[in-house]
Design an enzyme around this catalytic site. Structure first.
Site, short mmCIF file in Angstrom:
data_model
loop_
_atom_site.label_atom_id
_atom_site.label_comp_id
_atom_site.label_asym_id
_atom_site.label_seq_id
_atom_site.Cartn_x
_atom_site.Cartn_y
_atom_site.Cartn_z
N LYS A 1 4.50 24.66 39.54
CA LYS A 1 4.00 23.68 40.56
C LYS A 1 3.39 22.54 39.48
CE LYS A 1 3.61 27.17 43.80
NZ LYS A 1 3.31 27.57 45.13
N SER B 1 3.85 35.50 46.45
CA SER B 1 3.14 36.23 45.86
C SER B 1 3.67 37.61 45.38
CB SER B 1 1.91 36.75 47.15
OG SER B 1 1.25 35.54 47.78
N GLY C 1 1.42 31.76 47.72
CA GLY C 1 0.12 31.51 47.27
C GLY C 1 -0.99 32.25 48.00
N GLU D 1 11.76 32.25 50.66
CA GLU D 1 10.11 32.37 50.41
C GLU D 1 9.35 32.10 51.95
OE1 GLU D 1 9.29 31.12 46.35
OE2 GLU D 1 9.21 29.12 47.26
N ASN E 1 7.73 29.00 38.83
CA ASN E 1 7.47 27.51 39.32
C ASN E 1 6.06 27.27 38.96
OD1 ASN E 1 7.07 25.25 40.80
ND2 ASN E 1 7.46 26.38 42.90
N GLU F 1 6.58 23.69 49.96
CA GLU F 1 5.56 22.38 49.86
C GLU F 1 6.02 21.23 50.10
OE1 GLU F 1 3.95 24.19 46.18
OE2 GLU F 1 3.09 25.92 47.36
N HIS G 1 11.74 23.20 48.56
CA HIS G 1 10.47 24.20 48.36
C HIS G 1 9.78 23.84 49.59
CE1 HIS G 1 6.61 26.13 47.44
NE2 HIS G 1 7.40 26.75 46.40
C1 PEP Z 1 6.29 29.47 45.11
O1 PEP Z 1 5.79 28.80 44.90
O2 PEP Z 1 7.53 29.42 45.02
C2 PEP Z 1 5.70 30.97 45.29
C3 PEP Z 1 6.44 32.01 45.27
O3 PEP Z 1 4.28 30.92 44.99
P1 PEP Z 1 3.51 32.15 44.69
O4 PEP Z 1 4.23 33.11 43.79
O5 PEP Z 1 2.15 31.80 44.16
O6 PEP Z 1 3.18 32.87 46.02
#
Ligand code: PEP
Length: 249
Positions: A12, A204, A170, A164, A10, A96, A94
Protein backbone atom coordinates in the site's frame (compact mmCIF):
# COMPACT_ATOMS: atom_id res chain seq x y z
CA UNK A 1 -2.87 -28.36 -15.09
CA UNK A 2 -1.86 -27.83 -11.44
CA UNK A 3 -2.27 -24.32 -10.09
CA UNK A 4 0.81 -22.81 -8.52
CA UNK A 5 0.49 -21.13 -5.14
CA UNK A 6 1.06 -17.37 -5.11
CA UNK A 7 1.87 -15.40 -1.97
CA UNK A 8 1.56 -11.69 -2.75
CA UNK A 9 2.35 -8.72 -0.53
CA UNK A 10 0.66 -5.34 -0.94
CA UNK A 11 2.67 -2.62 0.78
CA UNK A 12 0.00 0.00 0.00
CA UNK A 13 1.30 3.56 0.72
CA UNK A 14 4.11 2.31 2.96
CA UNK A 15 7.82 1.78 2.58
CA UNK A 16 10.89 3.76 1.60
CA UNK A 17 14.28 3.04 0.08
CA UNK A 18 15.36 1.72 3.48
CA UNK A 19 12.64 -0.97 3.20
CA UNK A 20 14.41 -2.67 0.30
CA UNK A 21 16.44 -4.90 2.61
CA UNK A 22 13.11 -6.73 3.02
CA UNK A 23 13.98 -8.66 -0.16
CA UNK A 24 17.19 -10.11 1.31
CA UNK A 25 15.31 -10.91 4.51
CA UNK A 26 12.60 -12.96 2.80
CA UNK A 27 14.94 -14.60 0.25
CA UNK A 28 15.60 -17.75 2.35
CA UNK A 29 11.86 -18.40 2.85
CA UNK A 30 11.22 -17.74 -0.84
CA UNK A 31 14.06 -20.09 -1.89
CA UNK A 32 12.69 -22.91 0.25
CA UNK A 33 9.14 -22.50 -1.03
CA UNK A 34 7.33 -23.98 -3.99
CA UNK A 35 5.17 -20.86 -4.07
CA UNK A 36 5.58 -17.91 -6.37
CA UNK A 37 6.31 -14.77 -4.33
CA UNK A 38 5.18 -11.30 -5.41
CA UNK A 39 5.66 -7.97 -3.66
CA UNK A 40 3.73 -4.86 -4.75
CA UNK A 41 5.57 -1.83 -3.32
CA UNK A 42 4.56 1.79 -3.99
CA UNK A 43 5.40 2.66 -7.59
CA UNK A 44 8.21 5.01 -6.50
CA UNK A 45 10.10 1.93 -5.24
CA UNK A 46 9.20 -0.46 -8.03
CA UNK A 47 12.33 -0.17 -10.15
CA UNK A 48 14.66 -0.42 -7.16
CA UNK A 49 12.63 -3.30 -5.75
CA UNK A 50 12.94 -5.13 -9.08
CA UNK A 51 16.72 -4.62 -8.93
CA UNK A 52 16.84 -5.72 -5.30
CA UNK A 53 15.15 -9.05 -6.04
CA UNK A 54 16.82 -9.77 -9.38
CA UNK A 55 17.93 -13.39 -9.54
CA UNK A 56 16.00 -14.38 -6.40
CA UNK A 57 12.85 -15.55 -8.19
CA UNK A 58 10.80 -13.01 -6.21
CA UNK A 59 8.63 -10.86 -8.45
CA UNK A 60 7.38 -7.32 -8.09
CA UNK A 61 4.09 -5.77 -9.16
CA UNK A 62 2.17 -2.52 -9.24
CA UNK A 63 -0.75 -1.65 -6.97
CA UNK A 64 -2.85 -0.03 -9.72
CA UNK A 65 -2.57 1.12 -13.33
CA UNK A 66 -4.42 3.48 -15.62
CA UNK A 67 -6.79 2.01 -18.21
CA UNK A 68 -4.91 3.71 -21.04
CA UNK A 69 -1.37 2.97 -22.14
CA UNK A 70 -0.28 6.66 -22.19
CA UNK A 71 -1.69 10.16 -22.46
CA UNK A 72 -2.77 13.27 -20.59
CA UNK A 73 -3.54 11.73 -17.19
CA UNK A 74 -1.56 13.69 -14.62
CA UNK A 75 -0.41 11.63 -11.69
CA UNK A 76 -1.40 8.28 -13.17
CA UNK A 77 0.85 5.38 -14.12
CA UNK A 78 0.25 3.11 -17.09
CA UNK A 79 0.68 -0.65 -17.32
CA UNK A 80 3.60 -0.39 -19.81
CA UNK A 81 5.37 1.95 -17.36
CA UNK A 82 4.99 -0.64 -14.59
CA UNK A 83 6.28 -3.32 -16.93
CA UNK A 84 9.29 -1.22 -17.88
CA UNK A 85 10.05 -0.69 -14.18
CA UNK A 86 10.20 -4.47 -13.73
CA UNK A 87 6.65 -5.47 -12.75
CA UNK A 88 5.18 -8.82 -13.72
CA UNK A 89 1.75 -8.26 -12.12
CA UNK A 90 -0.54 -5.39 -11.16
CA UNK A 91 -3.32 -5.28 -8.57
CA UNK A 92 -6.55 -3.82 -9.98
CA UNK A 93 -9.85 -3.07 -8.27
CA UNK A 94 -8.54 -3.20 -4.71
CA UNK A 95 -11.41 -2.24 -2.39
CA UNK A 96 -9.42 0.79 -1.18
CA UNK A 97 -9.30 2.09 -4.76
CA UNK A 98 -12.94 1.21 -5.34
CA UNK A 99 -13.84 3.18 -2.18
CA UNK A 100 -11.29 6.02 -2.25
CA UNK A 101 -11.35 6.67 -6.00
CA UNK A 102 -14.86 5.54 -6.93
CA UNK A 103 -13.57 2.78 -9.21
CA UNK A 104 -16.38 0.89 -10.92
CA UNK A 105 -16.38 -2.66 -12.25
CA UNK A 106 -16.21 -1.24 -15.79
CA UNK A 107 -13.06 0.71 -14.92
CA UNK A 108 -11.51 -2.34 -13.25
CA UNK A 109 -12.25 -4.34 -16.42
CA UNK A 110 -10.56 -1.64 -18.55
CA UNK A 111 -7.53 -1.68 -16.23
CA UNK A 112 -7.36 -5.50 -16.38
CA UNK A 113 -7.41 -5.34 -20.17
CA UNK A 114 -4.70 -2.64 -20.17
CA UNK A 115 -2.57 -4.83 -17.90
CA UNK A 116 -2.89 -7.86 -20.19
CA UNK A 117 -2.12 -5.73 -23.23
CA UNK A 118 1.10 -4.59 -21.55
CA UNK A 119 2.10 -8.15 -20.68
CA UNK A 120 1.23 -7.89 -16.98
CA UNK A 121 -0.86 -10.36 -14.99
CA UNK A 122 -3.81 -8.50 -13.44
CA UNK A 123 -4.62 -9.44 -9.84
CA UNK A 124 -8.34 -8.58 -9.87
CA UNK A 125 -9.78 -7.87 -6.41
CA UNK A 126 -13.38 -8.54 -5.44
CA UNK A 127 -15.14 -8.72 -2.09
CA UNK A 128 -18.29 -7.85 -0.24
CA UNK A 129 -18.88 -5.31 2.53
CA UNK A 130 -20.03 -6.33 6.00
CA UNK A 131 -23.57 -5.14 5.25
CA UNK A 132 -23.70 -7.21 2.07
CA UNK A 133 -22.51 -10.33 3.93
CA UNK A 134 -24.96 -9.78 6.76
CA UNK A 135 -27.75 -9.43 4.20
CA UNK A 136 -26.80 -12.84 2.78
CA UNK A 137 -25.70 -11.24 -0.51
CA UNK A 138 -21.95 -11.97 -0.41
CA UNK A 139 -21.85 -14.51 -3.26
CA UNK A 140 -24.25 -12.49 -5.42
CA UNK A 141 -22.17 -9.31 -4.95
CA UNK A 142 -18.86 -11.02 -5.72
CA UNK A 143 -20.32 -12.81 -8.77
CA UNK A 144 -21.57 -9.48 -10.08
CA UNK A 145 -18.18 -7.80 -9.48
CA UNK A 146 -16.49 -10.62 -11.37
CA UNK A 147 -18.95 -10.40 -14.26
CA UNK A 148 -18.21 -6.67 -14.56
CA UNK A 149 -14.48 -6.66 -13.80
CA UNK A 150 -13.04 -9.60 -15.75
CA UNK A 151 -11.53 -8.69 -19.11
CA UNK A 152 -13.90 -9.10 -22.06
CA UNK A 153 -11.78 -11.90 -23.50
CA UNK A 154 -10.53 -13.67 -20.42
CA UNK A 155 -10.37 -17.29 -21.55
CA UNK A 156 -6.77 -18.59 -21.60
CA UNK A 157 -5.53 -15.30 -20.11
CA UNK A 158 -3.11 -15.25 -17.17
CA UNK A 159 -5.46 -13.82 -14.54
CA UNK A 160 -5.29 -13.91 -10.76
CA UNK A 161 -8.43 -13.28 -8.69
CA UNK A 162 -8.15 -12.03 -5.09
CA UNK A 163 -11.18 -12.54 -2.88
CA UNK A 164 -10.88 -9.89 -0.18
CA UNK A 165 -13.93 -9.33 2.02
CA UNK A 166 -13.85 -5.57 2.64
CA UNK A 167 -14.63 -5.98 6.35
CA UNK A 168 -11.57 -8.23 6.80
CA UNK A 169 -9.02 -5.86 5.25
CA UNK A 170 -6.74 -4.28 7.83
CA UNK A 171 -9.19 -5.04 10.65
CA UNK A 172 -7.66 -8.18 12.15
CA UNK A 173 -10.91 -9.99 11.32
CA UNK A 174 -10.73 -12.94 8.93
CA UNK A 175 -13.49 -14.80 7.18
CA UNK A 176 -14.09 -18.27 8.61
CA UNK A 177 -12.51 -21.14 6.70
CA UNK A 178 -16.03 -22.36 5.77
CA UNK A 179 -16.99 -18.95 4.35
CA UNK A 180 -13.71 -18.73 2.42
CA UNK A 181 -14.11 -22.28 1.07
CA UNK A 182 -17.69 -21.54 -0.07
CA UNK A 183 -16.79 -18.24 -1.67
CA UNK A 184 -13.73 -19.59 -3.50
CA UNK A 185 -15.77 -22.47 -4.86
CA UNK A 186 -18.48 -20.01 -6.00
CA UNK A 187 -15.85 -17.76 -7.61
CA UNK A 188 -14.33 -20.71 -9.45
CA UNK A 189 -17.72 -21.46 -11.00
CA UNK A 190 -17.88 -17.88 -12.38
CA UNK A 191 -14.51 -18.13 -14.18
CA UNK A 192 -13.97 -19.02 -17.82
CA UNK A 193 -10.97 -21.19 -16.85
CA UNK A 194 -12.09 -22.56 -13.49
CA UNK A 195 -9.48 -25.30 -13.21
CA UNK A 196 -6.42 -23.20 -13.96
CA UNK A 197 -7.17 -19.74 -12.53
CA UNK A 198 -5.35 -18.85 -9.32
CA UNK A 199 -7.69 -17.49 -6.61
CA UNK A 200 -6.10 -15.76 -3.62
CA UNK A 201 -7.68 -14.98 -0.26
CA UNK A 202 -6.92 -11.60 1.32
CA UNK A 203 -8.02 -9.98 4.56
CA UNK A 204 -5.89 -9.98 7.71
CA UNK A 205 -3.82 -12.99 6.68
CA UNK A 206 -1.07 -13.48 9.27
CA UNK A 207 1.30 -16.23 10.41
CA UNK A 208 -1.31 -17.58 12.86
CA UNK A 209 -4.07 -18.17 10.30
CA UNK A 210 -2.16 -18.69 7.04
CA UNK A 211 -1.88 -22.48 7.22
CA UNK A 212 -5.63 -22.95 7.80
CA UNK A 213 -6.58 -20.61 4.95
CA UNK A 214 -3.94 -21.88 2.53
CA UNK A 215 -4.91 -25.46 3.36
CA UNK A 216 -8.28 -25.04 1.61
CA UNK A 217 -8.58 -26.76 -1.78
CA UNK A 218 -9.77 -23.72 -3.71
CA UNK A 219 -7.38 -21.25 -2.06
CA UNK A 220 -4.31 -20.87 -4.27
CA UNK A 221 -2.50 -18.33 -2.15
CA UNK A 222 -2.87 -15.08 -0.27
CA UNK A 223 -2.84 -11.34 -0.87
CA UNK A 224 -1.29 -9.92 2.28
CA UNK A 225 -1.39 -6.28 3.38
CA UNK A 226 -0.21 -5.45 6.90
CA UNK A 227 1.74 -8.66 7.46
CA UNK A 228 3.73 -8.08 4.24
CA UNK A 229 5.45 -5.10 5.85
CA UNK A 230 7.36 -7.30 8.30
CA UNK A 231 9.80 -9.76 6.76
CA UNK A 232 9.46 -12.16 9.71
CA UNK A 233 5.67 -12.35 9.36
CA UNK A 234 5.75 -12.56 5.58
CA UNK A 235 8.40 -15.32 5.72
CA UNK A 236 6.21 -17.25 8.17
CA UNK A 237 3.25 -16.95 5.76
CA UNK A 238 5.45 -18.24 2.92
CA UNK A 239 6.51 -21.15 5.16
CA UNK A 240 2.83 -22.00 5.76
CA UNK A 241 2.59 -22.97 2.08
CA UNK A 242 4.92 -25.94 2.57
CA UNK A 243 2.64 -27.16 5.32
CA UNK A 244 -0.16 -27.03 2.72
CA UNK A 245 1.90 -29.21 0.37
CA UNK A 246 2.91 -31.76 3.00
CA UNK A 247 1.13 -35.10 2.51
CA UNK A 248 -1.58 -35.79 5.11
CA UNK A 249 -0.65 -38.50 7.58
C1 PEP B 1 -5.01 -5.94 1.38
O1 PEP B 1 -4.91 -4.73 1.49
O2 PEP B 1 -5.06 -6.44 0.24
C2 PEP B 1 -5.07 -6.74 2.59
C3 PEP B 1 -5.48 -7.97 2.48
O3 PEP B 1 -4.71 -6.11 3.77
P1 PEP B 1 -4.55 -6.81 5.22
O4 PEP B 1 -3.78 -8.10 5.02
O5 PEP B 1 -3.81 -5.82 6.03
O6 PEP B 1 -5.92 -7.09 5.71
Amino acid sequence: MARRTLIAGNWKMNGSVSSLDFFDAIAPAARNSQAEILICPPSTLLYQAAQACAGSGIRVGGQDCHARQSGAHTGDISAPMLREAGASHVIVGHSERRADHGETDALVRAKSEAALEAGLVPVICVGETREEREAGRAVEVVASQLAGSLPEKSRDMPLVIAYEPVWAIGTGLTASVDDVANMHSAIRQCLPDPLTTCILYGGSVKPGNAADLLGLDDVDGALVGGASLKSIDFSAIIAAVSRKSEPLR
